[in-house]
Design a protein around this motif. Structure first.
Motif, PDB file in Angstrom:
ATOM      1  N   ARG A   1       0.435   6.491 -31.007  1.00 50.77           N
ATOM      2  CA  ARG A   1       0.190   6.664 -31.817  1.00 50.77           C
ATOM      3  C   ARG A   1      -0.664   5.526 -32.506  1.00 50.77           C
ATOM      4  NH1 ARG A   1       1.530  11.701 -32.397  1.00 50.77           N
ATOM      5  NH2 ARG A   1       3.574  12.559 -31.536  1.00 50.77           N
ATOM      6  N   ALA A   2      -1.286   4.615 -32.103  1.00 48.11           N
ATOM      7  CA  ALA A   2      -1.757   3.838 -32.975  1.00 48.11           C
ATOM      8  C   ALA A   2      -3.593   3.773 -32.466  1.00 48.11           C
ATOM      9  CB  ALA A   2      -0.972   1.978 -32.983  1.00 48.11           C
ATOM     10  N   PHE A   3      -3.606   4.116 -31.563  1.00 45.50           N
ATOM     11  CA  PHE A   3      -4.716   4.348 -31.122  1.00 45.50           C
ATOM     12  C   PHE A   3      -5.979   5.184 -32.511  1.00 45.50           C
ATOM     13  CE2 PHE A   3      -4.017   4.402 -26.638  1.00 45.50           C
ATOM     14  CZ  PHE A   3      -4.519   4.483 -25.995  1.00 45.50           C
ATOM     15  N   SER A   4      -6.987   4.096 -32.886  1.00 47.52           N
ATOM     16  CA  SER A   4      -8.010   4.402 -33.369  1.00 47.52           C
ATOM     17  C   SER A   4      -8.891   5.813 -32.871  1.00 47.52           C
ATOM     18  CB  SER A   4      -8.795   3.455 -33.746  1.00 47.52           C
ATOM     19  OG  SER A   4      -8.997   2.880 -32.894  1.00 47.52           O
ATOM     20  N   SER A   5      -8.189   7.304 -33.349  1.00 49.48           N
ATOM     21  CA  SER A   5      -8.849   8.053 -32.147  1.00 49.48           C
ATOM     22  C   SER A   5      -7.814   9.216 -33.035  1.00 49.48           C
ATOM     23  CB  SER A   5      -8.896   8.087 -30.805  1.00 49.48           C
ATOM     24  OG  SER A   5      -8.263   7.931 -30.060  1.00 49.48           O
ATOM     25  N   SER A   6      -8.644  10.710 -33.092  1.00 50.52           N
ATOM     26  CA  SER A   6      -8.253  11.542 -32.848  1.00 50.52           C
ATOM     27  C   SER A   6      -7.001  11.971 -31.974  1.00 50.52           C
ATOM     28  CB  SER A   6      -8.512  13.075 -33.653  1.00 50.52           C
ATOM     29  OG  SER A   6      -9.135  13.350 -32.149  1.00 50.52           O
TER      30      SER A   6
ATOM     31  N   ASN B   1      -7.875   2.093 -22.031  1.00 52.30           N
ATOM     32  CA  ASN B   1      -7.577   0.763 -23.023  1.00 52.30           C
ATOM     33  C   ASN B   1      -7.316  -0.759 -22.344  1.00 52.30           C
ATOM     34  OD1 ASN B   1      -5.271   0.604 -25.303  1.00 52.30           O
ATOM     35  ND2 ASN B   1      -7.156   0.967 -26.028  1.00 52.30           N
ATOM     36  N   LEU B   2      -6.515  -0.756 -21.234  1.00 51.93           N
ATOM     37  CA  LEU B   2      -6.372  -2.007 -20.539  1.00 51.93           C
ATOM     38  C   LEU B   2      -7.737  -2.977 -20.239  1.00 51.93           C
ATOM     39  CD1 LEU B   2      -3.279  -1.321 -19.398  1.00 51.93           C
ATOM     40  CD2 LEU B   2      -3.260  -3.091 -20.533  1.00 51.93           C
ATOM     41  N   CYS B   3      -8.175  -2.009 -20.017  1.00 54.55           N
ATOM     42  CA  CYS B   3      -9.593  -2.988 -19.392  1.00 54.55           C
ATOM     43  C   CYS B   3     -10.603  -3.307 -20.137  1.00 54.55           C
ATOM     44  CB  CYS B   3      -9.841  -1.987 -17.601  1.00 54.55           C
ATOM     45  SG  CYS B   3      -8.859  -2.308 -16.489  1.00 54.55           S
ATOM     46  N   SER B   4     -10.215  -2.219 -21.720  1.00 57.75           N
ATOM     47  CA  SER B   4     -11.263  -2.673 -22.525  1.00 57.75           C
ATOM     48  C   SER B   4     -11.383  -4.114 -23.046  1.00 57.75           C
ATOM     49  CB  SER B   4     -11.488  -0.931 -23.520  1.00 57.75           C
ATOM     50  OG  SER B   4     -11.615  -0.082 -22.854  1.00 57.75           O
ATOM     51  N   ALA B   5      -9.856  -3.988 -23.053  1.00 54.85           N
ATOM     52  CA  ALA B   5      -9.654  -5.440 -23.556  1.00 54.85           C
ATOM     53  C   ALA B   5      -9.650  -4.990 -25.491  1.00 54.85           C
ATOM     54  CB  ALA B   5     -10.438  -6.162 -22.312  1.00 54.85           C
ATOM     55  N   LEU B   6      -9.924  -4.811 -25.664  1.00 52.58           N
ATOM     56  CA  LEU B   6     -10.005  -4.489 -26.834  1.00 52.58           C
ATOM     57  C   LEU B   6      -9.226  -5.223 -27.821  1.00 52.58           C
ATOM     58  CD1 LEU B   6     -12.109  -0.541 -28.090  1.00 52.58           C
ATOM     59  CD2 LEU B   6     -12.397  -2.807 -28.230  1.00 52.58           C
ATOM     60  N   PRO B   7      -8.610  -6.493 -28.555  1.00 54.43           N
ATOM     61  CA  PRO B   7      -7.810  -7.129 -29.613  1.00 54.43           C
ATOM     62  C   PRO B   7      -6.977  -5.705 -29.728  1.00 54.43           C
ATOM     63  CG  PRO B   7      -9.684  -7.989 -29.565  1.00 54.43           C
ATOM     64  CD  PRO B   7     -10.155  -6.661 -29.140  1.00 54.43           C
TER      65      PRO B   7
ATOM     66  N   PRO C   1      -5.020   6.063 -41.582  1.00 55.52           N
ATOM     67  CA  PRO C   1      -3.660   6.453 -40.700  1.00 55.52           C
ATOM     68  C   PRO C   1      -4.543   5.927 -39.112  1.00 55.52           C
ATOM     69  CG  PRO C   1      -3.530   7.553 -42.572  1.00 55.52           C
ATOM     70  CD  PRO C   1      -4.463   6.407 -42.843  1.00 55.52           C
ATOM     71  N   TRP C   2      -6.193   6.726 -38.814  1.00 58.29           N
ATOM     72  CA  TRP C   2      -6.400   6.690 -37.625  1.00 58.29           C
ATOM     73  C   TRP C   2      -7.626   5.840 -37.237  1.00 58.29           C
ATOM     74  CZ3 TRP C   2      -4.273  10.532 -34.632  1.00 58.29           C
ATOM     75  CH2 TRP C   2      -3.378  11.419 -35.594  1.00 58.29           C
ATOM     76  N   GLY C   3      -7.371   4.472 -37.758  1.00 62.18           N
ATOM     77  CA  GLY C   3      -8.044   3.419 -37.695  1.00 62.18           C
ATOM     78  C   GLY C   3      -7.544   2.290 -37.136  1.00 62.18           C
ATOM     79  N   ARG C   4      -8.903   1.657 -36.774  1.00 61.36           N
ATOM     80  CA  ARG C   4      -8.547   0.694 -35.920  1.00 61.36           C
ATOM     81  C   ARG C   4      -7.641  -0.493 -36.665  1.00 61.36           C
ATOM     82  NH1 ARG C   4     -13.416  -2.460 -32.853  1.00 61.36           N
ATOM     83  NH2 ARG C   4     -13.533  -0.778 -31.529  1.00 61.36           N
TER      84      ARG C   4
END
Length: 273
Positions: free
Chosen positions: A94-99, A111-117, A187-190
Motif C-alpha cells: 500500500r506504499a506504492f505511489s500509484s492507484s 519494482n525491484l529492478c527499477s531500483a527507485l529509492p 497518501p498515494w504519493g512517492r
C-alpha cells in the motif's frame, strides 16, 4: 506507449542472444512510463507462466512476475501463515505511489529492478532479509541479498542479460515482529522516507532505511537499543553521499524524517506485549 524505438517483442523463453537494446518486460508500468530511445527489443516474461507465489515451511518465494495485487491478496488472506510478516507485506504493497488499478499490472520484480529509492518492494525485501534469485543468459544462477541488489537509483546488481527470477523471504524473518513507518507528500504519493524494523525472539532488532537514501541502509543490534544508540548508528550510516535529494525532498529534511521514523519503529518494537 513511449517506446517508439522498439521494433520487436519476443517470447521471454527465446534463446536469441542478448544484445544491446534488449529489455525484459513484465508488467511494464515503469518501462512504459517514459521514453527509452535505446530500447529496440522487449523480451516478454509473461510467457514463462511462473506461479506468483510459492509458500512452503521455509518461507515464501515471490516470482518476479507476481503482481502487487496478487501479493496483497495473499498478505490479507484470512488464516494464512506468518501474520506479522504478512502485515508488513500489506503495508509495503500500500506504499506504492500509484492507484490500486496499477497494482493489477505492476510486478514485484519490476519494482525491484527499477531500483527507485522509494520502491516499496525494495523496502519489503530488505526488511524481511530477502534473497534475489538471478538467472544468467548462459543458464547459470546466482543469489544476491536484497540489500545488495539495489546499488544506486536505477542501478541494480544485474549484469547484461541477467534476469531476476524471484525473491525468497525466509520463514524466520516472516515470523518476527515487524513494523513500517513512512512519510509521503500525499497518501498515494512517492515516499520521502520509509523505515522498517524487525525484532526476533532473542531480542535482535534491525532497522532498515529506504526512500530517503540512494540505496537501502540497515543497522542491527543484538539487544533493543536506546534512542541515543539508534541515532548514533544511523548517523554513521547515513552519510551525505547516500542521502537522496530531489524534487520530493531535500537531503537534510530526509535525514530528519528518517530519524523520527526510526525512533517510532524502535519504540514500537521495544514495547513489551
Amino acid at each position: 506507449m513511449d517506446l517508439t524505438a522498439v521494433r520487436e517483442v519476443v517470447d521471454g523463453r527465446s534463446t536469441l542472444p542478448w544484445r544491446p537494446g534488449d529489455a525484459w518486460l513484465a508488467g511494464g508500468t515503469t518501462l512504459f512510463a517514459e521514453p527509452r530511445p535505446g530500447l529496440r527489443r522487449l523480451r516478454d516474461l509473461s510467457t514463462h507462466g511462473w506461479p506468483p507465489l510459492s509458500v512452503t515451511e521455509d518461507g515464501i518465494e515471490i516470482a518476479a512476475t507476481c503482481t502487487v495485487a496478487e501479493l496483497l491478496s495473499f498478505a490479507e488472506a484470512p488464516g494464512a501463515p506468518w501474520p506479522a510478516g504478512r502485515a508488513l507485506i500489506a503495508a509495503c504493497c500500500r506504499a506504492f505511489s500509484s492507484s490500486f488499478k496499477i497494482w493489477n499490472t505492476a510486478t514485484v520484480g519490476g519494482n525491484l529492478c527499477s531500483a527507485l529509492p522509494a520502491g516499496p518492494m525494495v523496502s519489503l525485501s530488505v526488511a524481511l532479509r530477502g534473497t534475489c534469485r538471478v538467472l544468467g543468459p548462459d543458464g547459470g544462477e546466482r543469489a544476491v541479498s536484497a540489500e545488495d541488489f539495489v546499488i544506486a537509483p536505477g542501478v541494480t546488481a544485474l549484469l547484461p542479460g541477467e534476469l531476476l527470477r524471484s525473491v525468497a523471504l525466509p520463514a524466520a524473518a516472516l515470523a518476527e515482529r515487524s513494523t513500517m513507518q513512512r512519510v509521503s507528500t500525499h497518501p498515494w504519493g512517492r515516499s520521502v522516507a520509509l523505515v522498517t524494523g524487525t525484532r526476533d525472539a532473542a531480542g535482535r532488532l534491525t532497522v532498515s532505511v529506504t526512500a530517503a537514501t540512494t540505496r537501502p541502509v540497515s543497522v542491527s543490534f543484538r539487544r533493543p537499543p536506546s534512542a541515543a544508540e539508534l541515532t548514533g548508528r544511523l548517523a554513521g550510516k547515513l552519510t551525505p553521499n547516500l542521502l537522496l535529494e530531489d524534487v520530493h525532498g531535500r537531503a537534510d529534511r530526509r535525514r530528519h524524517l528518517t530519524g523520527l521514523l526510526a525512533e517510532e519503529v524502535r519504540r514500537e518494537l521495544t514495547e513489551e506485549r
